[in-house]
Write an enzyme that holds these catalytic residues in place. Structure first.
Site, mmCIF file in Angstrom:
data_model
loop_
_atom_site.group_PDB
_atom_site.id
_atom_site.type_symbol
_atom_site.label_atom_id
_atom_site.label_comp_id
_atom_site.label_asym_id
_atom_site.label_seq_id
_atom_site.Cartn_x
_atom_site.Cartn_y
_atom_site.Cartn_z
ATOM 1 N N ASP A 1 0.846 -1.192 0.000
ATOM 2 C CA ASP A 1 0.000 0.000 0.000
ATOM 3 C C ASP A 1 0.887 1.250 0.000
ATOM 4 O O ASP A 1 1.071 1.910 1.033
ATOM 5 C CB ASP A 1 -0.883 -0.061 1.260
HETATM 6 C C1 SPV Z 1 -6.816 1.793 4.132
HETATM 7 O O1 SPV Z 1 -7.704 1.029 4.435
HETATM 8 O O2 SPV Z 1 -6.181 1.701 3.094
HETATM 9 C C2 SPV Z 1 -6.444 2.882 5.033
HETATM 10 C C3 SPV Z 1 -6.634 2.728 6.466
HETATM 11 O O3 SPV Z 1 -5.944 3.850 4.550
HETATM 12 S S1 SPV Z 1 -5.151 2.153 7.101
HETATM 13 O O4 SPV Z 1 -4.752 0.988 6.415
HETATM 14 O O5 SPV Z 1 -5.406 1.927 8.524
HETATM 15 O O6 SPV Z 1 -4.167 3.235 6.939
HETATM 16 MG MG MG Z 2 -5.224 3.656 2.643
#
Ligand code: SPV
Ligand code: MG
Length: 585
Positions: free
Chosen positions: A76
């Site tokens: 991510d």
């Molecule tokens: C997501 O779900 O991608 C978020 C929330 O941004 S977190 O993963 O907690 O950052």
């Molecule tokens: Mg996110």
């Protein structure tokens, strides 16, 4: 029914604002593809609270950057392109109805963000949440990761640019404050909240990876004072992934209006996938893995395959369903016109009665037509039909002629008397009926005198009109109570016009009842003195008495029976007027 759950962008977009206006906590669940979207959209639990029945479900869908990236096997880190994200978003929107909040990561630079807002709003998304980090961001949940915050004023400018390009008042831009993630503290978080609110943002999300909710609760308290000071009312959002013991009602009491369960469906699926794969490896078969898996049929149901199956079934029922026309009997009432030819060969404005029936049927895409011949069978001609000869027509009834075409019945059939002229739409209406057995009945008999010299198939319906009082008649209640030629015309509600449809199941019931009656019944059966006199109306009555439901389609025009020479004259006139209007004028 997934495609049927689809709604248009403009219908969906404003639903988040509408939910917030109601004042209850908006509960949001993550989805990362169409199937998880269906779960978030449709899952509902039912229970009891005191003596009140309660249902609980999610209110909206979170399209998460973490789970969208992870489901593609990527970290991510804003490496999955916006177009790819939009593709996933569309996949989910296509099969869901609830409002969607999209995780917009950093939103890119202000110009990129403008395109993002415009495309999201157009797609029917209700809100985008952007975080105040520098592109390319790193996910917030992993400790020890480099987290670089954006200058508050730079981020505020991005908000302003986004707010300017949105075209409706329905769409929301929510700013996500990462101060508690990056370790810059509560004061920084509140300063940032002030800056973003003053830039026109529609709400604030405060993020935290603490195991305890203390810091977000502290922020919520201070946020409330800030809103008071700024004389604003903008919703507060939290993502309780790490501080997961806190209850929704506690969050609501603290002032949160939106709670996002941000990654649970993907994590659940990943664990179940691994456990299942391990079970297959260890057992060298899949039996032990089955309890870890949803039944295939449940998946079929969720994704609408069972609806497709049902629609295919309906199409198959109505696509070229075989038509049986029993045309074996003599027609003494018009013999002077026919001159020893079968009634089907009667000339109606230049075409035979049979040719006119075939024309109406084929206009309804019914081309599998079987005509049962008997009297003067060698005179019977017709294009686009198959003939079956029934030599015993003198001894038998019209039911025996119909049954001569038994081989055509097994997947359902339509039965049409040979002396009926119909308008196209009568057949079309009958094909649209979903019930297993449907007879077409005319209700004008209630207002007309009985015709002398003509045997009529009278019907008494269950859904009979109440002459004293106006009442609504519901189609599903259109069922037959009685059918027969000896019913007192004064008590009849309808006349059977000689057109009926039997589905595969209806045909099975029809044949089963017939063969059982043939084998087991003796003496008088319904109106028939014995089995040799057993007619179609007797068989239908026998079915009704055995508990089968026989439905009807009610009409009051659109058909003509050719019984007397005057009927031929009338039909001639009607068709000439239709086909050659100049000859009439
Ligand atoms: C997501 O779900 O991608 C978020 C929330 O941004 S977190 O993963 O907690 O950052
Ligand atoms: Mg996110």
């Amino acid at each position: 029914m997934t495609l049927l759950r689809q709604n248009l962008p403009e219908e969906r977009r404003g639903r988040l604002k509408a939910l917030l206006a109601k004042g209850s906590l908006v509960r949001v669940l993550e989805a990362h593809n169409g199937l998880s979207g269906i779960v978030a959209d449709t899952l509902c639990i039912e229970g009891q609270s005191g003596d009140q029945a309660v249902t609980r479900e999610f209110d909206a869908i979170w399209e998460s950057s973490l789970t969208d990236s992870a489901s593609k096997g990527h970290p991510d880190i804003e490496v999955v392109s916006f177009d790819s994200r939009l593709h996933t978003i569309q996949e989910i929107l296509t099969v869901t109805q609830k409002p969607m909040i999209v995780d917009g990561d950093t939103g890119g630079d202000p110009s990129t963000f403008e395109y993002m807002v415009s495309k999201m709003e157009r797609a029917g998304i209700s809100a985008v949440i952007i975080e105040d980090k520098v592109f390319p961001k790193r996910n917030s949940l992993e400790t020890g990761t480099r987290q670089v915050l954006q200058e508050p004023d730079v981020f505020a400018q991005k908000i302003r640019r986004g707010k300017k390009v949105q075209a409706t008042g329905d769409f929301m831009i929510i700013a996500r404050i990462e101060s508690l993630i990056a370790g810059t503290g509560m004061a920084d978080a509140l300063d940032r909240a002030r800056t973003y609110l003053q830039a026109g943002v529609d709400g604030i999300m405060i993020h935290s990876k603490s195991k305890q909710p203390d810091e977000i609760l502290e922020f919520a308290g201070k946020y409330r004072s800030l809103l008071k000071e700024l004389e604003m009312d903008k919703p507060l959002v939290c993502v309780p992934t790490t501080y997961h013991t806190i209850l929704e009602e506690e969050l609501q009491a603290a002032g949160f209006q939106i709670v996002i369960y941000a990654n649970h469906l993907l994590r659940a699926a990943y664990k179940a996938m691994r456990d299942t794969a391990k079970s297959i490896l260890s057992n060298q078969r899949s039996l032990e893995a089955d309890p870890l898996c949803a039944p295939v049929r449940e998946i079929f149901d969720a994704v609408g395959f069972l609806d497709v199956k049902e629609k295919d079934r309906q199409d198959a029922i109505n696509t070229n369903i075989p038509v049986i026309i029993p045309a074996a009997g003599e027609a003494p009432a018009i013999e002077p016109v026919l001159k020893k030819t079968p009634k089907s060969m009667a000339d109606i404005a230049g075409k035979t009665l049979l040719a006119r029936q075939v024309q109406t049927l084929s206009q309804n895409h019914l081309t599998d037509i079987t005509v049962v011949t008997g009297y003067a069978g060698d005179q019977m001609k017709g294009e686009g039909v198959a003939f079956i000869h029934y030599p015993d027509y003198i001894k038998g009834t019209e039911l025996d002629s119909i049954l001569a075409a038994q081989e055509k019945m097994h997947n359902g059939f339509l039965m049409l008397y040979s002396d009926i002229l119909l308008e196209n739409q009568v057949i079309a209406q009958l094909l649209a009926c979903k019930e297993d057995i449907v007879l077409v009945l005319d209700n004008s008999i209630q207002y007309l005198e009985a015709v002398e010299g003509k045997v009529t198939d009278y019907v008494i319906s269950h859904n009979r009109p109440n002459r004293k009082r106006r009442n609504i008649k519901f189609d599903h209640q259109n069922t037959l109570a009685k059918i027969g030629k000896k019913i007192d015309p004064a008590s009849a509600t309808h006349e059977f016009i000689g057109l009926a449809k039997f589905s595969k199941t209806g045909a099975e019931q029809f044949l089963q009842t017939y063969h059982d009656a043939l084998k087991n019944l003796e003496g008088k059966i319904q109106e028939a003195e014995d089995i040799s006199q057993f007619r179609l109306t007797d068989l239908i009555q026998e079915m009704i008495d055995r508990g089968f439901t026989v439905h009807y389609l009610e009409i009051h025009k659109g058909w003509l029976e050719i019984h007397f020479p005057k009927d031929i004259e009338l039909a001639n006139e009607l068709f000439t007027a239709q086909e050659h209007p100049s000859e009439i004028l």
